[in-house]
Design a protein around this motif. Structure first.
Motif, PDB file in Angstrom:
ATOM      1  N   VAL A  92       0.205   4.126  -6.519  1.00 46.26           N
ATOM      2  CA  VAL A  92      -0.521   3.848  -5.282  1.00 46.26           C
ATOM      3  C   VAL A  92      -0.599   2.335  -5.058  1.00 46.26           C
ATOM      4  O   VAL A  92      -0.981   1.585  -5.956  1.00 46.26           O
ATOM      5  CB  VAL A  92      -1.937   4.441  -5.330  1.00 46.26           C
ATOM      6  CG1 VAL A  92      -2.658   4.198  -4.006  1.00 46.26           C
ATOM      7  CG2 VAL A  92      -1.884   5.938  -5.642  1.00 46.26           C
ATOM      8  N   ALA A  93      -0.252   1.917  -3.855  1.00 45.59           N
ATOM      9  CA  ALA A  93      -0.306   0.500  -3.497  1.00 45.59           C
ATOM     10  C   ALA A  93      -1.734   0.137  -3.101  1.00 45.59           C
ATOM     11  O   ALA A  93      -2.051  -0.089  -1.932  1.00 45.59           O
ATOM     12  CB  ALA A  93       0.679   0.205  -2.374  1.00 45.59           C
ATOM     13  N   VAL A  94      -2.611   0.061  -4.105  1.00 41.71           N
ATOM     14  CA  VAL A  94      -4.036  -0.164  -3.818  1.00 41.71           C
ATOM     15  C   VAL A  94      -4.274  -1.502  -3.123  1.00 41.71           C
ATOM     16  O   VAL A  94      -5.200  -1.627  -2.305  1.00 41.71           O
ATOM     17  CB  VAL A  94      -4.905  -0.056  -5.092  1.00 41.71           C
ATOM     18  CG1 VAL A  94      -5.046   1.389  -5.519  1.00 41.71           C
ATOM     19  CG2 VAL A  94      -4.351  -0.916  -6.220  1.00 41.71           C
ATOM     20  N   ALA A  95      -3.459  -2.486  -3.411  1.00 40.57           N
ATOM     21  CA  ALA A  95      -3.641  -3.799  -2.769  1.00 40.57           C
ATOM     22  C   ALA A  95      -3.467  -3.677  -1.259  1.00 40.57           C
ATOM     23  O   ALA A  95      -4.224  -4.274  -0.474  1.00 40.57           O
ATOM     24  CB  ALA A  95      -2.651  -4.812  -3.345  1.00 40.57           C
ATOM     25  N   ASP A  96      -2.469  -2.901  -0.847  1.00 34.99           N
ATOM     26  CA  ASP A  96      -2.242  -2.713   0.589  1.00 34.99           C
ATOM     27  C   ASP A  96      -3.367  -1.889   1.212  1.00 34.99           C
ATOM     28  O   ASP A  96      -3.775  -2.134   2.356  1.00 34.99           O
ATOM     29  CB  ASP A  96      -0.890  -2.025   0.822  1.00 34.99           C
ATOM     30  CG  ASP A  96       0.285  -2.939   0.473  1.00 34.99           C
ATOM     31  OD1 ASP A  96       0.103  -4.178   0.485  1.00 34.99           O
ATOM     32  OD2 ASP A  96       1.375  -2.420   0.187  1.00 34.99           O
ATOM     33  N   GLU A  97      -3.860  -0.910   0.478  1.00 32.56           N
ATOM     34  CA  GLU A  97      -4.965  -0.101   1.007  1.00 32.56           C
ATOM     35  C   GLU A  97      -6.240  -0.937   1.167  1.00 32.56           C
ATOM     36  O   GLU A  97      -6.993  -0.750   2.124  1.00 32.56           O
ATOM     37  CB  GLU A  97      -5.184   1.130   0.122  1.00 32.56           C
ATOM     38  CG  GLU A  97      -3.965   2.073   0.191  1.00 32.56           C
ATOM     39  CD  GLU A  97      -4.190   3.432  -0.455  1.00 32.56           C
ATOM     40  OE1 GLU A  97      -3.555   4.402  -0.019  1.00 32.56           O
ATOM     41  OE2 GLU A  97      -5.000   3.523  -1.405  1.00 32.56           O
ATOM     42  N   LEU A  98      -6.464  -1.866   0.245  1.00 33.11           N
ATOM     43  CA  LEU A  98      -7.606  -2.773   0.405  1.00 33.11           C
ATOM     44  C   LEU A  98      -7.446  -3.625   1.670  1.00 33.11           C
ATOM     45  O   LEU A  98      -8.401  -3.823   2.431  1.00 33.11           O
ATOM     46  CB  LEU A  98      -7.724  -3.699  -0.812  1.00 33.11           C
ATOM     47  CG  LEU A  98      -8.225  -3.060  -2.114  1.00 33.11           C
ATOM     48  CD1 LEU A  98      -7.935  -3.978  -3.300  1.00 33.11           C
ATOM     49  CD2 LEU A  98      -9.725  -2.784  -2.034  1.00 33.11           C
TER      50      LEU A  98
END
Lengths: 257, 257
Positions: free
Chosen positions: A206-212
């Motif tokens: 999961v690209a959590v940085a992009d979701e943030l």
């Protein structure tokens, strides 16, 4: 994992100019927010998402168009599409590879490896008629510097995301993505984790940085002068030395291209 | 615009099976959340993001692999890449156009126009060994039905997003995006709005539906049985009759492809 997430835009920052101490200005804004709502005082593990524009301005990544001499190719393109040839010249300088150049739009791969419109060169919200901003030279380093400045001043270790708005293929509309991070790994690798049926999850990173970054955009909105958003409650993977630079896909890896 | 956003995962839903009244189960979970925290009781304008998997299961969009007869092409591909030929057959049935087929991965354009791995066919979290889920046939309609069911039961008009996790070109990692929406326009068109310097913003259409989906993923996490997330505080464009189907880019429009 509480399943609860809060995003709160910090109060407006003043107009940023090259050399400004952005870390300190963010700390001041955060303290103003905490004065209003003590529950939002700086806490370990908080995430701050900072839009690229203010980072670029503070770092002096701005170009005065009156000082730009456009190359003939930029002049020709600008004439055809009713653009400022000097702005086109700046886009060309920031472009490592042209992905597409048509209908007045240039989609570039930047020297960072980001694929975006106009190589990230932006004229909106810059605060002076003839000035454009460039992307930070090394956004992961920009994030690390902001994190260090905040830690030095507040004694609190936060995580930092530097964000920008990018278009993408297949779907209309822009979403905010991460250009740089500090304090956590931008990809949450769940391969090997088991799902609720006890089955191993195969391909879930999961690209959590992009979701943030997207969460922050939703909280602040585009037309505001609130370029910093506090996010609290996200479960993020520990810093493992990877950064947004490691998220860039090579042509060989990329099946979606 | 308050600049404040809250995302809260609703409590676990029971295992969903075809024919279940998903709208009612969501209402029950929401009421359980409100019992814990009365501030989170259903309110006008709240957004519920519901992952595709439970929507598909409730709608009966599941396939029992033991009933699938794979075509020779599926058998050959499965043998080469150590896959289940019946699962490959289902992916092929859901595929309108193959974007890429290599290294054991099929990237498809679905009949909806979505570009994603395995045409959205998914074996994880399905609750039975030999069952896979398909994407909802018309996710905008799925969202509208859930919205109507919640309005009928609670008398509150909420906005609904049906979400799924998609990969993308250029960057590693998946992010959650919207497959369907109801109650708001999925694209926030800021063209013509002025930025903080009074300059007109040229090319800013924000994919707020996708940003809501990403925010929800961040709040709930992937391994949980909490497929519904409440989001409150987002400034969303009014329903103008557009849906996620209108977000799909035609090949001619798409400069990023």
């Amino acid at each position: 994992m509480s399943g609860r997430l809060l995003a709160a835009a910090l109060p407006e920052l003043p107009e940023i100019t090259p050399g400004d101490d952005l870390g300190h200005l963010i700390v001041e804004a955060w303290q103003a927010l905490a004065d209003e709502d003590p529950a939002l005082a700086p806490a370990e593990g908080d995430v701050l998402v900072v839009t690229q524009k203010v980072v670029s301005k503070a770092e002096g990544r701005v170009v005065r168009l009156s000082e730009v001499e456009p190359r003939p190719e930029a002049v020709a393109w600008a004439r055809e599409w009713d653009k400022d040839p000097r702005a086109v010249e700046v886009v060309m300088r920031e472009t490592a590879e042209v992905v597409r150049m048509e209908r007045g739009l240039i989609i570039s791969r930047t020297h960072h490896g980001f694929v975006c419109a106009n190589a990230g060169v932006d004229a909106s919200n810059v605060g002076a008629e003839d000035v454009v901003t460039l992307l930070p030279e090394d956004p992961d380093r920009s994030a690390a510097r902001l994190r260090a400045a905040i830690r030095d001043e507040l004694g609190v270790d936060v995580r930092v995301v530097v964000s920008d708005s990018f278009g993408r293929p297949w779907r209309q509309g822009i979403t905010d993505v991460a250009l740089g991070v500090s304090g956590f790994a931008p990809l949450h690798d769940l391969r090997g984790a088991v799902d609720t049926d006890g089955r191993e999850m195969q391909a879930t990173v999961v690209a959590v940085a992009d979701e943030l970054a997207s969460t922050a955009e939703l909280a602040s909105g585009k037309t505001s002068r609130r370029p910093v958003v506090l996010i609290r409650g996200a479960t993020l993977p520990a810093d493992d030395g990877t950064s947004v630079a490691d998220m860039i896909m090579s042509r060989e890896q990329d099946l979606f291209r």
